[in-house]
Design a protein around this motif. Structure first.
Motif, PDB file in Angstrom:
ATOM      1  N   UNK A 174      -0.120  -0.380  13.942  1.00 50.24           N
ATOM      2  CA  UNK A 174      -0.804  -0.337  12.653  1.00 50.24           C
ATOM      3  C   UNK A 174       0.040  -0.974  11.582  1.00 50.24           C
ATOM      4  N   UNK A 175      -0.610  -1.768  10.734  1.00 52.24           N
ATOM      5  CA  UNK A 175       0.104  -2.404   9.637  1.00 52.24           C
ATOM      6  C   UNK A 175      -0.312  -1.755   8.323  1.00 52.24           C
ATOM      7  N   UNK A 176       0.670  -1.571   7.469  1.00 56.37           N
ATOM      8  CA  UNK A 176       0.339  -1.079   6.130  1.00 56.37           C
ATOM      9  C   UNK A 176      -0.152  -2.251   5.283  1.00 56.37           C
ATOM     10  N   UNK A 177      -1.038  -1.992   4.341  1.00 52.06           N
ATOM     11  CA  UNK A 177      -1.429  -3.054   3.414  1.00 52.06           C
ATOM     12  C   UNK A 177      -1.721  -2.452   2.054  1.00 52.06           C
ATOM     13  N   UNK A 178      -1.707  -3.347   1.049  1.00 56.73           N
ATOM     14  CA  UNK A 178      -1.958  -2.890  -0.304  1.00 56.73           C
ATOM     15  C   UNK A 178      -3.457  -2.875  -0.533  1.00 56.73           C
ATOM     16  N   UNK A 179      -4.050  -1.691  -0.649  1.00 59.69           N
ATOM     17  CA  UNK A 179      -5.506  -1.598  -0.759  1.00 59.69           C
ATOM     18  C   UNK A 179      -5.935  -1.850  -2.203  1.00 59.69           C
ATOM     19  N   UNK A 180      -5.928  -3.152  -2.573  1.00 56.01           N
ATOM     20  CA  UNK A 180      -6.193  -3.507  -3.965  1.00 56.01           C
ATOM     21  C   UNK A 180      -7.664  -3.323  -4.325  1.00 56.01           C
ATOM     22  N   UNK A 181      -8.552  -3.427  -3.322  1.00 55.88           N
ATOM     23  CA  UNK A 181      -9.960  -3.129  -3.559  1.00 55.88           C
ATOM     24  C   UNK A 181     -10.648  -2.912  -2.217  1.00 55.88           C
ATOM     25  N   UNK A 182     -11.851  -2.385  -2.288  1.00 57.43           N
ATOM     26  CA  UNK A 182     -12.558  -2.041  -1.070  1.00 57.43           C
ATOM     27  C   UNK A 182     -13.285  -3.254  -0.488  1.00 57.43           C
ATOM     28  N   UNK A 183     -13.176  -3.446   0.833  1.00 62.38           N
ATOM     29  CA  UNK A 183     -13.917  -4.518   1.492  1.00 62.38           C
ATOM     30  C   UNK A 183     -15.328  -4.022   1.775  1.00 62.38           C
ATOM     31  N   UNK A 184     -16.327  -4.770   1.308  1.00 57.17           N
ATOM     32  CA  UNK A 184     -17.716  -4.350   1.462  1.00 57.17           C
ATOM     33  C   UNK A 184     -18.424  -5.229   2.486  1.00 57.17           C
ATOM     34  N   UNK A 185     -19.289  -4.627   3.297  1.00 59.73           N
ATOM     35  CA  UNK A 185     -20.115  -5.392   4.215  1.00 59.73           C
ATOM     36  C   UNK A 185     -19.609  -5.393   5.639  1.00 59.73           C
TER      37      UNK A 185
ATOM     38  N   UNK B 225      -5.850  -9.051   1.078  1.00 62.58           N
ATOM     39  CA  UNK B 225      -4.891  -7.981   0.793  1.00 62.58           C
ATOM     40  C   UNK B 225      -3.502  -8.427   1.201  1.00 62.58           C
ATOM     41  N   UNK B 226      -2.531  -7.929   0.475  1.00 61.80           N
ATOM     42  CA  UNK B 226      -1.151  -8.196   0.878  1.00 61.80           C
ATOM     43  C   UNK B 226      -0.772  -7.192   1.958  1.00 61.80           C
ATOM     44  N   UNK B 227      -0.202  -7.703   3.043  1.00 65.18           N
ATOM     45  CA  UNK B 227       0.231  -6.817   4.126  1.00 65.18           C
ATOM     46  C   UNK B 227       1.624  -6.283   3.825  1.00 65.18           C
ATOM     47  N   UNK B 228       1.894  -5.070   4.326  1.00 59.75           N
ATOM     48  CA  UNK B 228       3.210  -4.476   4.110  1.00 59.75           C
ATOM     49  C   UNK B 228       3.868  -4.175   5.462  1.00 59.75           C
ATOM     50  N   UNK B 229       4.234  -5.249   6.192  1.00 62.29           N
ATOM     51  CA  UNK B 229       4.851  -4.987   7.494  1.00 62.29           C
ATOM     52  C   UNK B 229       6.263  -4.418   7.326  1.00 62.29           C
ATOM     53  N   UNK B 230       6.677  -3.535   8.257  1.00 55.84           N
ATOM     54  CA  UNK B 230       8.061  -3.047   8.201  1.00 55.84           C
ATOM     55  C   UNK B 230       8.969  -4.089   8.856  1.00 55.84           C
ATOM     56  N   UNK B 231      10.266  -3.827   8.889  1.00 58.35           N
ATOM     57  CA  UNK B 231      11.236  -4.807   9.373  1.00 58.35           C
ATOM     58  C   UNK B 231      10.930  -5.310  10.775  1.00 58.35           C
ATOM     59  N   UNK B 232      10.651  -4.380  11.663  1.00 61.00           N
ATOM     60  CA  UNK B 232      10.365  -4.728  13.057  1.00 61.00           C
ATOM     61  C   UNK B 232       9.102  -5.595  13.144  1.00 61.00           C
ATOM     62  N   UNK B 233       8.072  -5.166  12.420  1.00 61.05           N
ATOM     63  CA  UNK B 233       6.813  -5.913  12.430  1.00 61.05           C
ATOM     64  C   UNK B 233       6.991  -7.307  11.840  1.00 61.05           C
ATOM     65  N   UNK B 234       7.798  -7.389  10.768  1.00 62.75           N
ATOM     66  CA  UNK B 234       8.045  -8.693  10.151  1.00 62.75           C
ATOM     67  C   UNK B 234       8.676  -9.648  11.138  1.00 62.75           C
TER      68      UNK B 234
END
Ligand code: ZN
Length: 320
Positions: free
Chosen positions: A52-63, A9-18
């Motif tokens: 907490x980091x935001x991320x692009x939930x492009x699909x579900x992680x299984x398992x 997944x691509x992470x979506x960190x904010x400025x501070x997190x980046x």
């Protein structure tokens, strides 16, 4: 069966997190170990985590999650979650078998007569990359303009990688869904892509041709193609069979005559014995499929035969 699968997944960190992540990463590109150690130390000292980091939930992680990797690529942050889960032994949707010949002029030729065009993702981006690299070399090192130019070079590399991955995934998905058995040559991609220069005592031959071939092979991603075919076929209940490359390009599929004279040109096959003519890559693909069938039959009879029989592979099974 157990299926190991990674979800990225691509992470979506904010400025501070980046800024924090960059500090963790330093100059390394893959840094999860270091980042994790730092993170742990900070946590033990009672400091807040990245949070907490935001991320692009492009699909579900299984398992069940086995491990997590954070990486930086092309200026973007990614998290890759490797999981393990039990899935039902799949049954192949198709019953056909196909042989594949890998090449430069055609990326892959299938024994059913279809073929895949060469990828050439690097070639397509080559000019842009060269220009960006030149622009970067003209800048004062570590200056702001140099950093900008460097980011541009990285973006082009990122795009090249993406195009290639996309192409390979589409190709391997289609093939593994349409065939239950795929036969391919045992190609030592690594040794083929070694330098042709040789040593001073034993200078290499065709240095120029080999360097061209090197670039083409590395650009094509044959190794990755095979890797993807292998696991996707397994996921679909199919098989990947690798056969030795001996004589696959020299054997006549019509009469079985083996001669290097059957290949007068690179592109065309013409049997000197029976006159059979066909595209050379297609001939190789047909021979690869036959070799694959033979190998598969051997393996099945080996598995069926009792281990005490002690017969060597390829020998006829004694009838009781
Ligand atoms: Zn022939």
């Amino acid at each position: 069966m157990q299926r190991l699968q990674a979800f990225k997944y691509e992470l979506r960190p904010d400025g501070q997190q980046q800024r924090q992540m960059r500090r963790f990463a330093g100059s390394c590109r893959f840094v999860f170990n270091k980042a994790l150690a730092l993170q742990k130390a900070r946590y033990e000292q009672g400091e807040k985590k990245l949070g907490w980091l935001r991320y692009r939930n492009s699909r579900e992680a299984l398992g069940t999650v086995k491990n997590v990797t954070v990486s930086l690529s092309g200026g973007k942050w990614f998290v890759s979650i490797q999981t393990e889960r039990e899935v039902e032994q799949p049954l192949p949707q198709s019953t056909t078998a196909v042989g594949i010949d890998m090449g430069i002029a055609r990326f892959a030729t299938l024994s059913d007569g279809s073929h895949l065009e060469p990828l050439n993702s690097f070639k397509r981006h080559e000019t842009a990359l060269r220009k960006a690299q030149q622009a970067m070399s003209r800048k004062t090192k570590f200056s702001n303009n140099w950093k900008k130019a460097k980011a541009r070079v990285q973006r082009i590399h990122f795009r090249i990688g993406n195009t290639r991955r996309d192409y390979l995934h589409k190709a391997t998905s289609t093939i593994s869904q349409n065939h239950a058995m795929v036969c391919i040559e045992h190609l030592q991609v690594r040794s083929m892509s070694k330098s042709g220069a040789g040593s001073t005592e034993k200078p290499g031959t065709n240095v120029r041709a080999k360097s061209g071939l090197n670039k083409a092979i590395l650009d094509q991603g044959w190794f990755e193609f095979r890797r993807q075919l292998d696991y996707k076929l397994a996921w679909n209940g199919g098989y990947l069979i690798a056969v030795p490359p001996q004589n696959t390009s020299r054997t006549c599929p019509a009469c079985g005559h083996v001669s290097k004279d059957n290949r007068q040109t690179q592109a065309q096959f013409a049997c000197v014995e029976c006159g059979f003519e066909e595209n050379a890559d297609l001939v190789s693909a047909i021979n690869i499929l036959r070799a694959g069938h033979a190998r598969f039959a051997c393996e099945v009879s080996d598995a069926v035969r009792s281990p005490a029989a002690g017969t060597r592979r390829g020998e006829p099974v004694p009838a009781d």
